[in-house]
Design a protein around this motif. Structure first.
Motif, PDB file in Angstrom:
ATOM      1  N   GLN A 277      -2.547   8.343  36.760  1.00  0.00           N
ATOM      2  CA  GLN A 277      -3.534   9.142  37.490  1.00  0.00           C
ATOM      3  C   GLN A 277      -2.889  10.157  38.439  1.00  0.00           C
ATOM      4  O   GLN A 277      -3.543  10.711  39.314  1.00  0.00           O
ATOM      5  CB  GLN A 277      -4.503   8.250  38.279  1.00  0.00           C
ATOM      6  CG  GLN A 277      -5.261   7.264  37.412  1.00  0.00           C
ATOM      7  CD  GLN A 277      -6.139   7.958  36.370  1.00  0.00           C
ATOM      8  OE1 GLN A 277      -7.045   8.695  36.709  1.00  0.00           O
ATOM      9  NE2 GLN A 277      -5.853   7.714  35.106  1.00  0.00           N
ATOM     10  N   TYR A 278      -1.606  10.386  38.286  1.00  0.00           N
ATOM     11  CA  TYR A 278      -0.930  11.456  39.017  1.00  0.00           C
ATOM     12  C   TYR A 278       0.272  11.897  38.186  1.00  0.00           C
ATOM     13  O   TYR A 278       0.665  11.219  37.229  1.00  0.00           O
ATOM     14  CB  TYR A 278      -0.483  11.010  40.419  1.00  0.00           C
ATOM     15  CG  TYR A 278       0.562   9.916  40.435  1.00  0.00           C
ATOM     16  CD1 TYR A 278       1.926  10.215  40.369  1.00  0.00           C
ATOM     17  CD2 TYR A 278       0.201   8.575  40.535  1.00  0.00           C
ATOM     18  CE1 TYR A 278       2.885   9.215  40.378  1.00  0.00           C
ATOM     19  CE2 TYR A 278       1.156   7.570  40.545  1.00  0.00           C
ATOM     20  CZ  TYR A 278       2.495   7.900  40.471  1.00  0.00           C
ATOM     21  OH  TYR A 278       3.450   6.914  40.480  1.00  0.00           O
ATOM     22  N   TYR A 293       4.901  14.122  43.990  1.00  0.00           N
ATOM     23  CA  TYR A 293       3.938  13.907  42.914  1.00  0.00           C
ATOM     24  C   TYR A 293       2.650  14.620  43.272  1.00  0.00           C
ATOM     25  O   TYR A 293       2.431  15.006  44.419  1.00  0.00           O
ATOM     26  CB  TYR A 293       3.697  12.411  42.689  1.00  0.00           C
ATOM     27  CG  TYR A 293       3.246  11.650  43.917  1.00  0.00           C
ATOM     28  CD1 TYR A 293       1.907  11.331  44.100  1.00  0.00           C
ATOM     29  CD2 TYR A 293       4.152  11.248  44.895  1.00  0.00           C
ATOM     30  CE1 TYR A 293       1.473  10.632  45.216  1.00  0.00           C
ATOM     31  CE2 TYR A 293       3.740  10.560  46.019  1.00  0.00           C
ATOM     32  CZ  TYR A 293       2.407  10.252  46.172  1.00  0.00           C
ATOM     33  OH  TYR A 293       1.990   9.580  47.292  1.00  0.00           O
ATOM     34  N   GLN A 295      -1.724  14.903  42.392  1.00  0.00           N
ATOM     35  CA  GLN A 295      -2.921  14.260  41.854  1.00  0.00           C
ATOM     36  C   GLN A 295      -3.386  14.952  40.584  1.00  0.00           C
ATOM     37  O   GLN A 295      -3.268  16.165  40.425  1.00  0.00           O
ATOM     38  CB  GLN A 295      -4.022  14.308  42.907  1.00  0.00           C
ATOM     39  CG  GLN A 295      -5.298  13.569  42.538  1.00  0.00           C
ATOM     40  CD  GLN A 295      -6.316  13.635  43.650  1.00  0.00           C
ATOM     41  OE1 GLN A 295      -5.960  13.753  44.809  1.00  0.00           O
ATOM     42  NE2 GLN A 295      -7.582  13.571  43.306  1.00  0.00           N
ATOM     43  N   LYS A 296      -3.905  14.164  39.658  1.00  0.00           N
ATOM     44  CA  LYS A 296      -4.397  14.716  38.396  1.00  0.00           C
ATOM     45  C   LYS A 296      -5.437  15.805  38.661  1.00  0.00           C
ATOM     46  O   LYS A 296      -6.228  15.730  39.585  1.00  0.00           O
ATOM     47  CB  LYS A 296      -5.008  13.613  37.533  1.00  0.00           C
ATOM     48  CG  LYS A 296      -6.258  12.979  38.129  1.00  0.00           C
ATOM     49  CD  LYS A 296      -6.868  11.953  37.183  1.00  0.00           C
ATOM     50  CE  LYS A 296      -8.166  11.368  37.769  1.00  0.00           C
ATOM     51  NZ  LYS A 296      -8.801  10.408  36.856  1.00  0.00           N
ATOM     52  N   TYR A 298      -4.880  18.974  39.513  1.00  0.00           N
ATOM     53  CA  TYR A 298      -4.492  20.095  40.360  1.00  0.00           C
ATOM     54  C   TYR A 298      -3.511  21.024  39.660  1.00  0.00           C
ATOM     55  O   TYR A 298      -2.784  20.641  38.754  1.00  0.00           O
ATOM     56  CB  TYR A 298      -3.914  19.589  41.683  1.00  0.00           C
ATOM     57  CG  TYR A 298      -4.980  19.160  42.661  1.00  0.00           C
ATOM     58  CD1 TYR A 298      -5.814  20.099  43.246  1.00  0.00           C
ATOM     59  CD2 TYR A 298      -5.163  17.820  42.991  1.00  0.00           C
ATOM     60  CE1 TYR A 298      -6.805  19.712  44.150  1.00  0.00           C
ATOM     61  CE2 TYR A 298      -6.150  17.424  43.878  1.00  0.00           C
ATOM     62  CZ  TYR A 298      -6.961  18.376  44.461  1.00  0.00           C
ATOM     63  OH  TYR A 298      -7.939  17.990  45.344  1.00  0.00           O
ATOM     64  N   TYR A 354      -9.903  22.743  40.300  1.00  0.00           N
ATOM     65  CA  TYR A 354      -9.599  21.366  39.924  1.00  0.00           C
ATOM     66  C   TYR A 354     -10.189  21.078  38.554  1.00  0.00           C
ATOM     67  O   TYR A 354     -11.347  21.406  38.285  1.00  0.00           O
ATOM     68  CB  TYR A 354     -10.195  20.432  40.982  1.00  0.00           C
ATOM     69  CG  TYR A 354      -9.972  18.966  40.763  1.00  0.00           C
ATOM     70  CD1 TYR A 354      -8.794  18.351  41.182  1.00  0.00           C
ATOM     71  CD2 TYR A 354     -10.942  18.165  40.153  1.00  0.00           C
ATOM     72  CE1 TYR A 354      -8.597  16.991  40.999  1.00  0.00           C
ATOM     73  CE2 TYR A 354     -10.749  16.809  39.962  1.00  0.00           C
ATOM     74  CZ  TYR A 354      -9.570  16.231  40.390  1.00  0.00           C
ATOM     75  OH  TYR A 354      -9.368  14.891  40.211  1.00  0.00           O
ATOM     76  N   ASP A 503      -4.526   6.145  43.632  1.00  0.00           N
ATOM     77  CA  ASP A 503      -5.317   6.926  42.678  1.00  0.00           C
ATOM     78  C   ASP A 503      -5.759   6.065  41.496  1.00  0.00           C
ATOM     79  O   ASP A 503      -6.849   6.238  40.962  1.00  0.00           O
ATOM     80  CB  ASP A 503      -4.497   8.107  42.158  1.00  0.00           C
ATOM     81  CG  ASP A 503      -4.192   9.116  43.262  1.00  0.00           C
ATOM     82  OD1 ASP A 503      -5.065   9.322  44.107  1.00  0.00           O
ATOM     83  OD2 ASP A 503      -3.095   9.673  43.266  1.00  0.00           O
ATOM     84  N   SER A 504      -4.901   5.127  41.086  1.00  0.00           N
ATOM     85  CA  SER A 504      -5.213   4.301  39.923  1.00  0.00           C
ATOM     86  C   SER A 504      -6.100   3.109  40.264  1.00  0.00           C
ATOM     87  O   SER A 504      -6.629   2.449  39.382  1.00  0.00           O
ATOM     88  CB  SER A 504      -3.909   3.800  39.290  1.00  0.00           C
ATOM     89  OG  SER A 504      -3.131   3.090  40.247  1.00  0.00           O
ATOM     90  N   SER A 557      -1.074  12.234  47.119  1.00  0.00           N
ATOM     91  CA  SER A 557      -0.916  12.987  45.877  1.00  0.00           C
ATOM     92  C   SER A 557      -1.695  14.297  45.911  1.00  0.00           C
ATOM     93  O   SER A 557      -1.393  15.217  45.155  1.00  0.00           O
ATOM     94  CB  SER A 557      -1.390  12.144  44.686  1.00  0.00           C
ATOM     95  OG  SER A 557      -2.757  11.775  44.838  1.00  0.00           O
ATOM     96  N   ASP A 558      -2.696  14.391  46.775  1.00  0.00           N
ATOM     97  CA  ASP A 558      -3.442  15.634  46.943  1.00  0.00           C
ATOM     98  C   ASP A 558      -2.487  16.677  47.534  1.00  0.00           C
ATOM     99  O   ASP A 558      -1.995  16.511  48.658  1.00  0.00           O
ATOM    100  CB  ASP A 558      -4.626  15.405  47.889  1.00  0.00           C
ATOM    101  CG  ASP A 558      -5.454  16.660  48.137  1.00  0.00           C
ATOM    102  OD1 ASP A 558      -5.049  17.752  47.679  1.00  0.00           O
ATOM    103  OD2 ASP A 558      -6.500  16.543  48.799  1.00  0.00           O
ATOM    104  N   TRP A 561      -3.443  17.829  51.104  1.00  0.00           N
ATOM    105  CA  TRP A 561      -3.731  16.814  52.119  1.00  0.00           C
ATOM    106  C   TRP A 561      -3.355  17.330  53.508  1.00  0.00           C
ATOM    107  O   TRP A 561      -4.148  17.246  54.450  1.00  0.00           O
ATOM    108  CB  TRP A 561      -2.982  15.529  51.792  1.00  0.00           C
ATOM    109  CG  TRP A 561      -3.198  14.391  52.736  1.00  0.00           C
ATOM    110  CD1 TRP A 561      -4.173  13.439  52.670  1.00  0.00           C
ATOM    111  CD2 TRP A 561      -2.403  14.059  53.893  1.00  0.00           C
ATOM    112  NE1 TRP A 561      -4.036  12.536  53.704  1.00  0.00           N
ATOM    113  CE2 TRP A 561      -2.959  12.897  54.479  1.00  0.00           C
ATOM    114  CE3 TRP A 561      -1.284  14.631  54.490  1.00  0.00           C
ATOM    115  CZ2 TRP A 561      -2.424  12.301  55.618  1.00  0.00           C
ATOM    116  CZ3 TRP A 561      -0.754  14.051  55.632  1.00  0.00           C
ATOM    117  CH2 TRP A 561      -1.330  12.891  56.181  1.00  0.00           C
TER     118      TRP A 561
END
Length: 674
Positions: A277-278, A293, A295-296, A298, A354, A503-504, A557-558, A561
């Motif tokens: 998920q990242y 890393y 986030q998925k 982006y 996104y 995230d997962s 991961s964002d 952030w």
């Protein structure tokens, strides 16, 4: 037959064309023509020096290019022609003689070859033209239409026409520049395109055995028209064969494998749906050194790709990613891209683009989010849109104008205390919750009574004094991570910072007796243990930051952030009187060497006796903008002739044995943020 076997074998036996020699050929791994250079270095056609360098932008000589042709074509030994200015028996001489014997080159009327003379573009076209003749490949010439066609020597007009017609040697804005010198990188590209064309135009072999079955599809090349990827009818069992055709055609825009694009001429990279998920981003091509890393969903900048990896840009740095963890979207298929806009009130609003994956339809859909970063720089134009991949360097849409702006709270050290009291923070919390409650959104029903942030201002302020972590930052992080204290983890577990929520597994997370224990964990186990403290495992600067510096590199991961946290801090500050913004002088360490940077207890270099702590060596990025952030509180002239800056120390306060809250650093190692 032998000649074609040699050529085709060369194309099939190529080593991985991109990064194959990165470890040894360190001066071309990020070059525009890295693929072609790596290809020929791997084959021994272009040779490296003792350090593995090839000097790609150096002008190539006549002798060098003759050698490239002799090696790549595996020309037979010939002594038919000799040149008076070449030393007999020398390896370069032998290769030049072999090329001359094959009819690919000739010398000057005086019997010399002038091997060390830089080769011109028209001379290179001439050798390529004769190489096709040697390979028995018919080529067509057309009228030369370059703006400077009259400058092409009559001896080379046909060769230039053929090379440009086959897209081997291209013009520059309509000009051919026949007498300009070509570089080693250019030579590698011209040779690569020559072989790609030769492979496509090779004569059929009447003696070839019948093919019983078609090889399974592995690679396709595609053009793009009417918003669709249009695959050609060519199938390739090897990436290098697909790459040769891809490079030889201006209409081909992408290479795909099993319906997944793995290379494209230009476009965007998105963190893809995957089990983690990242998407991990690495500093090495073997994927052993994960730096950060994302986030998925982006977006990142696309720099290039090979069969095995993708090169991406994020936060002013270049990273490597796995194909399985990213999606490539060609420019012609793009449906959206992140941007910033300055409002008429002078605020900087970010609209991240996104992509989300629908498991049922197996398709991606895009959407824009929105949040306010804070006030825009006075240099920005109101109503204007900008792009940026690091939140600091902004390019004005429709213009070449580029601006640099560091949003204050994003790069202010959390060691800088807030001026606001606990009671004032509680006043903001009450107002913010009332505003949420008034929206009528179901999840904010009774927020003023049930939010886990109610009444925490005093405790957060006391923690600031005890642990040296800015109270506004702590509150902003709690607001962001717990949706104003109303998230499921906050409501059921008193977990207002999303601690151990990944995230997962967003439904998981640590449980606390009350929200204050969550604050203790966030400050003690995260900020002061690993992130703000320069001795911490994830120390990249004591600021919210971005994906280049600060907590955002590893904490979230964002990729935005840190920017979002800074936005919350700005809103708190605005509500309470705008007393904290721009109160500290900000800077960052701009030293680019490999040694650690020392913060000392006095403005002088003594020895290790006055070192307070050391920042680990960190390059400030390709734009030299993201070294360790500092807060400067004073200056002093030292006997060593340098100006020294007194800065806030990032080390943790210790009130049992009071620690030094300040340190000193030499000013030539620092860049001020203006």
């Amino acid at each position: 037959m032998k000649r074609w076997f040699t050529l085709f074998t060369l194309l099939l036996l190529v080593v991985s064309p991109f990064f194959a020699s990165v470890a040894s050929a360190n001066d071309f791994k990020d070059h525009q023509m890295a693929e072609e250079l790596s290809y020929w270095v791997g084959k021994g056609v272009i040779q490296t020096d003792a350090k593995g360098n090839v000097s790609p932008d150096r002008a190539v000589t006549r002798g060098e290019f003759a050698s490239y042709l002799a090696r790549s074509l595996e020309l037979p030994v010939s002594t038919k022609f000799t040149f008076k200015d070449l030393k007999a028996g020398n390896s370069r001489t032998i290769e030049i003689q072999n090329a001359a014997g094959a009819g690919i080159l000739g010398g000057y009327p005086d019997g010399s070859f002038k091997a060390n003379q830089q080769i011109t573009r028209q001379q290179m076209a001439g050798m390529i033209y004769k190489a096709f003749r040697y390979l028995n490949i018919p080529v067509q010439t057309t009228t030369v239409t370059f703006k400077d066609s009259k400058k092409i020597s009559p001896n080379f007009v046909g060769a230039v026409s053929a090379a440009s017609n086959l897209n081997i040697i291209r013009g520059d804005q309509g000009y051919f520049k026949p007498t300009n010198n070509a570089t080693i990188a250019h030579a590698s590209a011209f040779l690569f395109r020559m072989f790609a064309v030769a492979d496509q135009k090779k004569p059929s072999d009447p003696d070839a055995p019948p093919i019983d079955a078609v090889d399974p599809e592995v690679y396709k090349i595609s053009s793009i028209s009417n918003g669709q990827l249009q695959a050609t009818n060519q199938l390739f069992s090897k990436f290098e064969d697909a790459l040769a055709s891809y490079n030889a055609s201006s209409s081909v825009q992408a290479i795909s494998q099993n319906n997944k694009i793995i290379k494209m001429k230009s476009g965007q990279v998105f963190a893809a749906e995957n089990p983690k998920q990242y998407t991990s981003l690495y500093s090495d091509t073997s994927f052993k050194k994960e730096v950060t890393y994302i986030q998925k969903g982006y977006e990142m900048d696309y720099i290039g790709s090979s069969e095995d990896r993708v090169i991406v840009g994020l936060g002013g740095y270049t990273y490597y990613a796995k194909h399985s963890e990213v999606d490539l979207v060609p420019t012609q298929l793009s449906e959206g891209s992140s941007y910033y806009k300055v409002t008429n009130d002078g605020l900087l609003v970010h609209y991240p683009y996104y992509r989300t994956f629908d498991a049922k339809t197996k398709k991606y859909t895009g959407r824009y989010a929105e949040y306010t970063v804070g006030p825009a720089s006075s240099a920005f134009k109101r109503g204007q849109s900008y792009t940026s991949n690091d939140g600091v360097h902004f390019k004005e849409n429709g213009s070449r104008t580029e601006l640099k702006y560091y949003p204050y709270f994003q790069f202010q050290s959390i060691r800088q205390p807030s001026t606001y009291t606990g009671q004032e923070l509680d006043r903001f919390i009450a107002s913010a919750l009332a505003g949420r409650e008034q929206t009528g959104i179901a999840r904010y029903k009774n927020a003023t009574k049930t939010s886990k942030l109610v009444g925490l201002g005093t405790y957060i302020k006391a923690s600031e004094k005890l642990h040296g972590v800015n109270a506004m930052f702590v509150l902003a992080a709690a607001i962001h991570e717990s949706d104003y204290g109303m998230s499921a983890n906050a409501q059921t577990k008193n977990n207002i910072f999303g601690i151990r929520v990944f995230d997962s597994s967003p439904d998981k997370g640590e449980i606390y007796a009350d929200p204050t224990k969550s604050i203790d964990a966030f400050i003690g186990r995260y900020m002061n243990l690993n992130y703000a403290n320069p001795f911490g495992a994830y120390a990249n600067g004591a600021v919210p930051g971005n994906k280049a510096v600060g907590f955002n590199m590893k904490y979230a991961s964002d990729p935005f952030w840190g920017s979002k946290i800074a936005g919350h801090m700005w809103r708190i500050d605005q509500y309470l009187g705008n007393k904290d913004a721009n109160q500290a002088e900000l800077a960052f360490i701009s030293y680019t060497g490999s040694a650690d940077v020392n913060i000392r207890t006095s403005p002088e270099v003594r020895n290790s006796s006055n070192i307070l702590f050391s920042y680990k060596a960190k390059h400030p990025g390709e734009l030299s903008a993201f070294g360790y952030p500092l807060v400067i509180v004073d200056r002093a002239n030292s006997a060593d002739g340098y100006v020294w800056y007194k800065v806030l120390a990032d080390t943790n306060p210790d009130y049992q044995s009071p620690s030094e809250p300040y340190g000193w650093i030499r000013s030539d190692l620092v860049t001020l943020i203006k």
